[in-house]
Design a protein around this motif. Structure first.
Motif, mmCIF file in Angstrom:
data_model
loop_
_atom_site.group_PDB
_atom_site.id
_atom_site.type_symbol
_atom_site.label_atom_id
_atom_site.label_comp_id
_atom_site.label_asym_id
_atom_site.label_seq_id
_atom_site.Cartn_x
_atom_site.Cartn_y
_atom_site.Cartn_z
ATOM 1 N N PHE A 34 31.377 46.874 33.631
ATOM 2 C CA PHE A 34 32.533 46.178 33.067
ATOM 3 C C PHE A 34 33.651 47.196 32.924
ATOM 4 C CE2 PHE A 34 35.221 44.435 29.737
ATOM 5 C CZ PHE A 34 35.318 43.104 30.112
ATOM 6 N N GLU A 35 34.831 46.855 33.397
ATOM 7 C CA GLU A 35 35.965 47.773 33.370
ATOM 8 C C GLU A 35 37.253 46.987 33.515
ATOM 9 O OE1 GLU A 35 35.881 48.810 38.145
ATOM 10 O OE2 GLU A 35 34.733 50.061 36.759
ATOM 11 N N LYS A 36 38.369 47.697 33.552
ATOM 12 C CA LYS A 36 39.649 47.082 33.865
ATOM 13 C C LYS A 36 39.828 47.082 35.389
ATOM 14 C CE LYS A 36 41.815 45.929 30.037
ATOM 15 N NZ LYS A 36 42.310 44.553 29.775
ATOM 16 N N SER A 37 40.421 46.018 35.917
ATOM 17 C CA SER A 37 40.709 46.000 37.347
ATOM 18 C C SER A 37 41.844 46.977 37.639
ATOM 19 C CB SER A 37 41.073 44.591 37.813
ATOM 20 O OG SER A 37 42.289 44.150 37.221
ATOM 21 N N ALA A 38 42.076 47.233 38.907
ATOM 22 C CA ALA A 38 43.115 48.180 39.327
ATOM 23 C C ALA A 38 44.490 47.730 38.843
ATOM 24 C CB ALA A 38 43.108 48.298 40.845
ATOM 25 N N LYS A 52 28.437 39.036 41.686
ATOM 26 C CA LYS A 52 29.170 38.177 40.759
ATOM 27 C C LYS A 52 30.288 38.997 40.127
ATOM 28 C CE LYS A 52 28.581 35.464 36.515
ATOM 29 N NZ LYS A 52 27.613 35.033 35.475
ATOM 30 N N TYR A 53 31.506 38.510 40.284
ATOM 31 C CA TYR A 53 32.665 39.137 39.655
ATOM 32 C C TYR A 53 33.235 38.173 38.624
ATOM 33 C CZ TYR A 53 33.035 42.982 43.016
ATOM 34 O OH TYR A 53 32.806 44.111 43.757
ATOM 35 N N SER A 54 33.803 38.723 37.568
ATOM 36 C CA SER A 54 34.528 37.879 36.611
ATOM 37 C C SER A 54 35.860 38.558 36.287
ATOM 38 C CB SER A 54 33.714 37.655 35.335
ATOM 39 O OG SER A 54 33.486 38.874 34.653
ATOM 40 N N PHE A 55 36.916 37.785 36.390
ATOM 41 C CA PHE A 55 38.257 38.264 36.045
ATOM 42 C C PHE A 55 38.721 37.522 34.805
ATOM 43 C CE2 PHE A 55 37.925 39.418 40.487
ATOM 44 C CZ PHE A 55 38.538 40.655 40.537
ATOM 45 N N ASN A 56 38.917 38.282 33.730
ATOM 46 C CA ASN A 56 39.303 37.682 32.438
ATOM 47 C C ASN A 56 38.366 36.541 32.052
ATOM 48 O OD1 ASN A 56 41.406 39.476 32.132
ATOM 49 N ND2 ASN A 56 42.991 38.047 32.816
ATOM 50 N N ILE A 67 36.323 35.023 49.998
ATOM 51 C CA ILE A 67 37.165 36.160 49.604
ATOM 52 C C ILE A 67 37.625 35.916 48.180
ATOM 53 C CG2 ILE A 67 39.374 37.322 50.021
ATOM 54 C CD1 ILE A 67 39.074 36.520 52.959
ATOM 55 N N VAL A 68 37.629 36.966 47.378
ATOM 56 C CA VAL A 68 38.122 36.853 46.001
ATOM 57 C C VAL A 68 39.373 37.701 45.843
ATOM 58 C CG1 VAL A 68 37.629 37.382 43.582
ATOM 59 C CG2 VAL A 68 35.877 36.313 45.006
ATOM 60 N N HIS A 69 40.362 37.112 45.199
ATOM 61 C CA HIS A 69 41.596 37.844 44.866
ATOM 62 C C HIS A 69 41.596 38.112 43.370
ATOM 63 C CE1 HIS A 69 45.816 38.343 43.639
ATOM 64 N NE2 HIS A 69 46.004 38.840 44.853
ATOM 65 N N GLY A 70 41.837 39.368 43.009
ATOM 66 C CA GLY A 70 41.918 39.736 41.606
ATOM 67 C C GLY A 70 43.302 40.207 41.232
ATOM 68 N N GLY A 71 43.710 39.915 40.014
ATOM 69 C CA GLY A 71 45.004 40.375 39.524
ATOM 70 C C GLY A 71 44.928 41.800 38.999
ATOM 71 N N LEU A 92 44.005 46.799 48.143
ATOM 72 C CA LEU A 92 45.001 46.691 47.076
ATOM 73 C C LEU A 92 46.385 46.746 47.695
ATOM 74 C CD1 LEU A 92 43.488 49.111 44.399
ATOM 75 C CD2 LEU A 92 43.210 46.626 44.566
ATOM 76 N N TYR A 93 47.264 45.941 47.198
ATOM 77 C CA TYR A 93 48.611 45.879 47.755
ATOM 78 C C TYR A 93 49.628 45.768 46.625
ATOM 79 C CZ TYR A 93 48.404 40.899 46.686
ATOM 80 O OH TYR A 93 48.303 39.703 46.020
#
Length: 276
Positions: A34-38, A52-56, A67-71, A92-93
């Motif tokens: 568990f961490e902060k995303s980029a 398994k990914y979880s964003f917020n 494909i998963v897009h993360g903020g 990352l862009y």
């Protein structure tokens, strides 16, 4: 969360974006963290395995074909859920918003189902290779390849959505053909197929050129035309057999659609069906 494909395509088309980093990882089974995303938004491209990914707090199962897009700077949880290595590429862009309205991809996470796409996989490995080089041509190639990757993503998602819409139309229209005599409603059809009425309307408008309710009506009336010519049933009985319990209402919409009352239609075409 769900993302509107057309809005996403328009967003990338109307704003300047640039690849910042391309990273390839291979993670052992059972790993989690568990961490902060980029601090930048990015895409996760599965190569092998599942995770398994979880964003917020919103979970996504990632595997080949999706494909998963993360903020940026989101609470990020991740866990390998297969007994094999989890292998993926992250791109990352950064994006310079020329238009302040609409999406803000720094704050959005979503998943796209693309299915198998060997061309996309080839482009990803090529992007990784050129990203490891420092000369100007490589930087130029990196941006062009990323645009090609986005194009493949958008086309793949659109093709899958169209197939899903076509399948929905075929399934619902087949149900209508078998149950047109029943008291079916657009709302019930939508609920039965676990879609909303707007999705159903879109499918019928795309493949039949009319909305769902209009399709039901036209199918019923065309069946009534056949019965008027080929059966001895009364108009009242014919109206009931095609789903209209009120024969007067049936006669009104029949005349409104064909410009002639059912009784006159029967008299005119029963002995001369080729003049229809």
């Amino acid at each position: 969360m769900e993302i509107d494909l057309n809005k996403l395509v328009t967003h990338f088309a109307n704003n300047h974006f640039k690849v910042q980093t391309v990273s390839h990882y291979k993670i052992s089974p059972g790993s989690k963290g568990f961490e902060k995303s980029a601090p930048l938004p990015g895409f996760i491209f599965p190569i092998h395995g599942r995770a398994k990914y979880s964003f917020n707090g919103t979970p996504y199962i990632t595997e080949v074909g999706s494909i998963v897009h993360g903020g940026a700077n989101m609470d990020l949880g991740k866990q390998v859920i297969d007994n094999s290595n989890w292998e993926f590429i992250i791109v990352l862009y950064d994006i310079n918003y020329l238009n302040k309205s609409g999406l803000n991809l720094h704050n959005i996470h979503f998943k796209l189902d693309i299915g198998g796409n060997p061309k996309l996989t080839s482009l990803l490995w090529r992007l990784k290779d050129v990203s490891e080089k420092e000369h100007e041509i490589a930087r130029f190639q990196r941006e062009n390849i990323f645009r090609s990757i986005l194009e493949e993503i958008f086309i793949s998602v659109q093709n899958r959505q169209n197939k899903g819409i076509e399948a929905l139309f075929k399934q619902v229209s087949s149900y209508i053909h078998n149950h047109y005599m029943d008291n079916i409603t657009v709302k019930e059809l939508a609920e039965k197929n676990e879609v909303n009425e707007n999705q159903l309307f879109y499918a019928f408008n795309k493949y039949a050129g009319m909305g769902t309710g209009e399709y039901i009506k036209q199918y019923r009336l065309n069946c009534a035309k056949e019965l008027l010519i080929n059966s001895e049933n009364t108009i009242c009985r014919i109206a009931e057999s095609v789903g209209y319990m009120d024969p007067l209402y049936f006669s009104r919409i029949f005349k409104r659609n064909f410009g002639i009352a059912p009784s006159i239609y029967r008299d005119k075409f029963r002995n001369n069906p080729y003049s229809i």
